[in-house]
Design a protein around this motif. Structure first.
Motif, mmCIF file in Angstrom:
data_model
loop_
_atom_site.group_PDB
_atom_site.id
_atom_site.type_symbol
_atom_site.label_atom_id
_atom_site.label_comp_id
_atom_site.label_asym_id
_atom_site.label_seq_id
_atom_site.Cartn_x
_atom_site.Cartn_y
_atom_site.Cartn_z
ATOM 1 N N ARG A 226 -34.360 2.321 -0.705
ATOM 2 C CA ARG A 226 -35.524 2.475 -0.869
ATOM 3 C C ARG A 226 -36.025 2.039 0.257
ATOM 4 O O ARG A 226 -35.851 0.965 1.237
ATOM 5 C CB ARG A 226 -35.876 0.882 -1.880
ATOM 6 N N LEU A 227 -37.101 2.675 0.837
ATOM 7 C CA LEU A 227 -37.673 2.622 2.164
ATOM 8 C C LEU A 227 -39.329 2.424 2.043
ATOM 9 O O LEU A 227 -39.958 2.771 1.171
ATOM 10 C CB LEU A 227 -37.526 3.799 3.126
ATOM 11 N N PHE A 228 -39.999 1.625 2.683
ATOM 12 C CA PHE A 228 -41.414 1.665 2.985
ATOM 13 C C PHE A 228 -42.032 2.068 4.300
ATOM 14 O O PHE A 228 -41.330 1.812 5.412
ATOM 15 C CB PHE A 228 -41.687 0.056 2.619
ATOM 16 N N GLY A 418 -49.752 2.580 1.622
ATOM 17 C CA GLY A 418 -48.255 2.134 1.611
ATOM 18 C C GLY A 418 -47.619 2.599 0.551
ATOM 19 O O GLY A 418 -47.718 2.455 -0.631
ATOM 20 N N LEU A 419 -46.521 3.468 0.773
ATOM 21 C CA LEU A 419 -45.847 4.365 0.235
ATOM 22 C C LEU A 419 -44.323 3.940 0.052
ATOM 23 O O LEU A 419 -43.834 3.570 1.083
ATOM 24 C CB LEU A 419 -46.063 5.798 0.310
ATOM 25 N N GLU A 420 -43.639 3.888 -1.187
ATOM 26 C CA GLU A 420 -42.200 3.340 -1.129
ATOM 27 C C GLU A 420 -41.493 4.720 -1.357
ATOM 28 O O GLU A 420 -41.777 5.261 -2.528
ATOM 29 C CB GLU A 420 -41.984 2.403 -2.189
ATOM 30 N N LEU A 421 -40.491 4.944 -0.594
ATOM 31 C CA LEU A 421 -39.667 6.255 -0.739
ATOM 32 C C LEU A 421 -38.378 5.806 -1.409
ATOM 33 O O LEU A 421 -37.568 4.831 -0.786
ATOM 34 C CB LEU A 421 -39.411 6.932 0.406
ATOM 35 N N ALA A 422 -38.036 6.300 -2.478
ATOM 36 C CA ALA A 422 -36.832 5.777 -3.189
ATOM 37 C C ALA A 422 -35.985 7.094 -3.706
ATOM 38 O O ALA A 422 -36.444 8.104 -4.042
ATOM 39 C CB ALA A 422 -37.253 4.740 -4.510
ATOM 40 N N LYS A 423 -34.694 6.692 -3.751
ATOM 41 C CA LYS A 423 -33.653 7.545 -4.196
ATOM 42 C C LYS A 423 -32.794 6.899 -5.051
ATOM 43 O O LYS A 423 -32.104 5.992 -4.333
ATOM 44 C CB LYS A 423 -33.044 8.502 -3.169
ATOM 45 N N ASP A 424 -32.522 6.997 -6.268
ATOM 46 C CA ASP A 424 -31.597 6.213 -7.072
ATOM 47 C C ASP A 424 -31.104 7.127 -8.084
ATOM 48 O O ASP A 424 -31.541 7.637 -9.218
ATOM 49 C CB ASP A 424 -32.661 5.120 -7.899
ATOM 50 N N PRO A 425 -29.888 7.654 -7.996
ATOM 51 C CA PRO A 425 -29.019 8.828 -8.690
ATOM 52 C C PRO A 425 -28.524 7.738 -10.059
ATOM 53 O O PRO A 425 -28.076 8.465 -11.053
ATOM 54 C CB PRO A 425 -28.104 8.935 -7.624
#
Length: 517
Positions: A226-228, A418-425
């Motif tokens: 998770r990145l902001f 402000g956008l949160e970039l997430a990758k959650d397999p």
């Protein structure tokens, strides 16, 4: 009065799968241990499967999740130092609260909770399996008398032939959806009936679902991220995790009638080699999904490090004359009429702070508590100085060798999204576990496992019938059903012109009424 089996003794019998019957057909006390039970009762196994440990782990994870909810995750270290100050900022960074869901202690707690659920299943599931598949059909009358529900029926003369009585009893139980097994035991016939098997595995399905959910959480914690990021309108940012660009076309806010923020939106495009791959208007709870990555609308605010324009007022100190108010576009040279100067706004901080050790200027927070702008003053192409102008302290004038006085009179800061970039397999795994959890709770709450044993002993034209059983959960409901089954058997086995016989005196232990406490 016959002593009934306690719940602990009944569980021990199920572990053994013997129903408390020895080879002679006599009732036997359950043994204190069975194969494999010693390992399951080890102090370490009991601790790892304890309810107290599960509660402590859940509460601890809940508290940590609260921190992760209220403290923005994945921001630059400077953000936390600026937002929380020199006292709390270093603590947040050192304790990994800025990325708490991927911290070693959060992952360890999830793994320990998974072990807790696994050991709980390890201790209890074998009991259920043995109870379901190792139950004996033929049990002693002494064993029946110790069941929670027990009655004896004596019928001196039955219109039903002795050879048809077991089938009639079995049909009576099947009519109530029981699965029936029969076994000849000398002159008697033994019958075992049960239903609601799925209700016994409901709690285990729920435990397994927790394990699946935790496994999904661990998968996401170990392999996801998770990145902001802050993005500005009409800017394009390369996203290395996807290998393409994100462009923000527009950002806007809607308000309620009282002026409070209702919602906020980001109109974005995903680009590669100048080609639009996907367009989406992102808002809260409506993320952009593309190639396994998700962009969530997380926040918005005024830019803490840039301006669209700065308003500067110029005053002639010698003549004490107001020359004018001028708008300086960001990072562009602007000639000032009636003066020999050209000005350019080059830097802005929303909350001015100065580090004397390094001689650097930084912002303490994103809020405009002490806004300041740095301008460059040129005369005939020569840089005269780069003073800082303070919005709240206009009297501060650093440039002393210039007869004009420059005042920071206002500013126009762009909004950022402000956008949160997430990758959650692990999300599909978590969803699977959630459905299993709902199914397990349904099975456990609405389907109840019930067992009934019967022994039929014919004598002359009559018969003696001993019936005993118990139910897991819903004790009152099983008691009512047991009494209804007894009534059905009496009606079916008794002559039509005679009333159904009363139970044999003393065969059923008197129950205390609710009014007696």
């Amino acid at each position: 009065m016959t002593e009934r089996y306690s719940p602990e003794e009944q569980q021990a019998l199920e572990i053994e799968g013997t129903s408390g019957v020895d080879d002679t057909g006599q009732s036997s006390k359950p043994s204190s241990s069975s194969p494999g039970q010693g390992a399951r009762d080890h102090i370490l196994i009991r601790f790892l499967s304890s309810l107290i440990l599960a509660i402590v782990l859940f509460l601890t994870l809940a508290v940590l999740t609260i921190f992760g909810t209220f403290i923005e995750q994945g921001r630059d270290p400077s953000f936390y130092l600026a937002s929380y100050g020199p006292k709390w900022g270093p603590w947040i960074l050192n304790l990994k609260i800025d990325n708490i869901y991927h911290s070693w202690y959060y992952t360890s707690l999830l793994a320990l909770l998974c072990v807790n659920a696994l050991t709980c299943v390890y201790r209890r599931f074998p009991v259920t399996i043995r109870s379901l598949f190792r139950e004996r059909v033929s049990v002693s009358r002494e064993f029946l008398k110790k069941q929670k529900e027990y009655q004896e029926i004596e019928i001196s003369r039955s219109p039903v032939p002795a050879s048809e009585i077991p089938s009639l009893v079995a049909d009576t139980l099947k009519a109530r959806h029981y699965q029936v097994q029969r076994s000849a035991d000398g002159k008697e016939t033994a019958i075992y009936a049960h239903k609601g098997v799925l209700g016994r595995i409901g709690s285990h399905v729920a435990h397994l679902s927790v394990i699946v959910i935790l496994a999904g959480g661990l998968l996401g914690s170990l392999t996801g991220f998770r990145l902001f990021g802050t993005f500005y309108v009409n800017t394009t940012t390369f996203i290395p995790q996807g290998g393409w660009d994100l462009r923000v076309n527009k950002f806007w806010i809607t308000h309620y009638k009282n002026g409070m923020v209702k919602s906020y939106f980001s109109d974005v495009d995903i680009l590669k080699d100048g080609k639009i791959l996907k367009h989406k208007v992102i808002q809260v709870n409506h993320p952009l999904e593309f190639q396994g990555l998700r962009f969530y609308q997380a926040s918005f605010g005024e830019a803490p490090d840039r301006l669209e324009s700065a308003d500067v007022m110029v005053v002639d100190k010698e003549k004490k004359q107001f020359i004018g108010r001028f708008s300086l576009p960001w990072d562009k040279l602007t000639p000032i009429p009636r003066t020999p100067y050209t000005l350019k706004a080059v830097r802005y901080v929303s909350d001015f702070a100065f580090d004397p050790k390094t001689g650097s200027v930084f912002t303490q927070s994103e809020k405009p508590k002490n806004p300041a702008v740095q301008i460059e003053v040129y005369q005939d192409g020569k840089l005269l100085g780069s003073p800082w102008l303070f919005y709240k302290f206009p009297q501060v004038q650093v440039l002393k060798n210039v007869p004009e006085f420059f005042i920071f009179g206002g500013y126009h800061a762009p909004f950022y999204t402000g956008l949160e970039l997430a990758k959650d397999p692990g999300v599909p795994v978590v969803w699977t576990g959630s459905f299993l959890l709902v199914g397990g709770l349904f099975l456990s709450s609405f389907i109840f496992h019930r067992k009934i044993w019967l022994r039929i002993r014919p004598h002359g034209e009559g018969l003696s019938l001993a019936v005993g059983g118990f139910g897991h959960k819903d004790k009152i409901g099983f008691e009512r059903e047991f009494e209804a089954i007894i009534a059905d058997l009496k009606t079916a086995l008794s002559p039509p012109d005679r009333p159904a016989p009363e139970p044999v005196s003393g065969a059923m232990t008197q129950r205390p009424s609710l009014s007696n406490g």
